[in-house]
Design a protein around this motif. Structure first.
Motif, PDB file in Angstrom:
ATOM      1  N   TYR A  13      -0.378 -29.988  10.731  1.00  0.00           N
ATOM      2  CA  TYR A  13      -1.559 -29.121  10.778  1.00  0.00           C
ATOM      3  C   TYR A  13      -2.727 -29.819  10.089  1.00  0.00           C
ATOM      4  O   TYR A  13      -2.600 -30.284   8.950  1.00  0.00           O
ATOM      5  N   THR A  14      -3.860 -29.925  10.794  1.00  0.00           N
ATOM      6  CA  THR A  14      -5.063 -30.487  10.187  1.00  0.00           C
ATOM      7  C   THR A  14      -6.287 -29.979  10.940  1.00  0.00           C
ATOM      8  O   THR A  14      -6.166 -29.306  11.970  1.00  0.00           O
ATOM      9  N   CYS A  15      -7.474 -30.291  10.431  1.00  0.00           N
ATOM     10  CA  CYS A  15      -8.723 -29.893  11.095  1.00  0.00           C
ATOM     11  C   CYS A  15      -9.094 -30.899  12.174  1.00  0.00           C
ATOM     12  O   CYS A  15      -8.650 -32.049  12.152  1.00  0.00           O
ATOM     13  N   ASP A  16      -9.952 -30.469  13.105  1.00  0.00           N
ATOM     14  CA  ASP A  16     -10.542 -31.433  14.018  1.00  0.00           C
ATOM     15  C   ASP A  16     -11.753 -32.070  13.334  1.00  0.00           C
ATOM     16  O   ASP A  16     -12.025 -31.803  12.153  1.00  0.00           O
ATOM     17  N   ALA A  17     -12.468 -32.925  14.036  1.00  0.00           N
ATOM     18  CA  ALA A  17     -13.583 -33.652  13.433  1.00  0.00           C
ATOM     19  C   ALA A  17     -14.695 -32.733  12.951  1.00  0.00           C
ATOM     20  O   ALA A  17     -15.430 -33.062  12.015  1.00  0.00           O
ATOM     21  N   THR A  18     -14.843 -31.560  13.573  1.00  0.00           N
ATOM     22  CA  THR A  18     -15.913 -30.627  13.204  1.00  0.00           C
ATOM     23  C   THR A  18     -15.522 -29.702  12.062  1.00  0.00           C
ATOM     24  O   THR A  18     -16.377 -29.108  11.410  1.00  0.00           O
ATOM     25  N   GLY A  19     -14.222 -29.565  11.829  1.00  0.00           N
ATOM     26  CA  GLY A  19     -13.747 -28.644  10.812  1.00  0.00           C
ATOM     27  C   GLY A  19     -13.657 -27.211  11.290  1.00  0.00           C
ATOM     28  O   GLY A  19     -13.205 -26.326  10.561  1.00  0.00           O
ATOM     29  N   LYS A  20     -14.055 -26.950  12.533  1.00  0.00           N
ATOM     30  CA  LYS A  20     -14.065 -25.579  13.057  1.00  0.00           C
ATOM     31  C   LYS A  20     -12.754 -25.203  13.742  1.00  0.00           C
ATOM     32  O   LYS A  20     -12.435 -24.016  13.866  1.00  0.00           O
TER      33      LYS A  20
END
Length: 222
Positions: free
Chosen positions: A205-212
């Motif tokens: 589990y992690t964020c995408d490049a935008t954090g959204k």
């Protein structure tokens, strides 16, 4: 008078720019240092907290040629062994549950078992949900995406069919194969409670490049 004011403004702007660049540079340096420290821990200390698997325990079927370890001699037992129970090691003050290897992207990290401590994820990846490592059920491992190649920043380059290896504190190293990869909104947490039908699985589990949005990668033990 005008030139003095202009020079003063330029000086303030220059100091501000230098300060911002210094702050950003320190942040990047800290993240890279944290990753290198995590890798160094695996090569220098992680093996010292492993409790050898008993000769009566089954050999990990995913490791071709893997041989059962012999019982340790009396007096030479691992210092972390206490009446057959595993006593966790610590990394930077946080409990360690095992380690994860992601050969496709050339990464490996200690897995911290500190789901209630938000600071733990700043120094390595973190087990935030699920049963013990390498046991039936869905274990969720979270890591930061700093957009700079550290920790789970390169998880976007993992694909279905790639391998993940997880070693627990008994020394058992299990091979997992990625079977699903998708992006989902931050508000979606359905992957926490998905059924595994008794299989041993792991979710990264992690964020995408935008954090959204969140990048979810699901893998199953072979």
């Amino acid at each position: 008078m005008y030139n003095k004011v202009l020079n003063g403004i330029l000086t303030v702007l220059l100091i501000a720019i230098v300060g911002i660049l210094g702050y950003l540079g320190y942040g990047y340096f800290t993240k890279y240092k944290n990753e290198k420290d995590a890798e160094r821990y695996l090569t220098e200390e992680f093996e010292t907290i492993i409790v050898p698997v008993s000769a009566n325990d089954p050999v990990n079927p995913t490791e071709p040629g893997n041989q059962q370890q012999q019982p340790v001699e009396n007096g030479n037992q691992n210092q972390n062994q206490n009446q057959g129970e595993t006593k966790p090691g610590y990394y930077k003050g946080f409990r360690v549950a095992g380690k994860i290897e992601l050969p496709t992207i050339g990464k490996q990290f200690p897995i911290l078992d500190e789901s209630e401590n938000a600071k733990a994820i700043e120094v390595s990846v973190l087990k935030i949900y699920g049963p013990s490592l390498n046991t039936p059920g869905n274990v969720i491992i979270a890591g930061h995406n700093y957009n700079n190649g550290t920790f789970f920043s390169k998880n976007k380059n993992l694909n279905v069919g790639d391998k993940i290896y997880i070693t627990d504190l008994t020394g058992k190293r299990v091979q997992y194969t990625i079977f699903n990869k998708y992006y989902t909104p931050e508000s979606d947490n359905s992957y926490f409670n998905r059924t595994t039908d008794g299989k041993t699985e792991v979710t990264l589990y992690t964020c995408d490049a935008t954090g959204k949005n969140r990048l979810i990668i699901c893998a199953r033990a072979d």
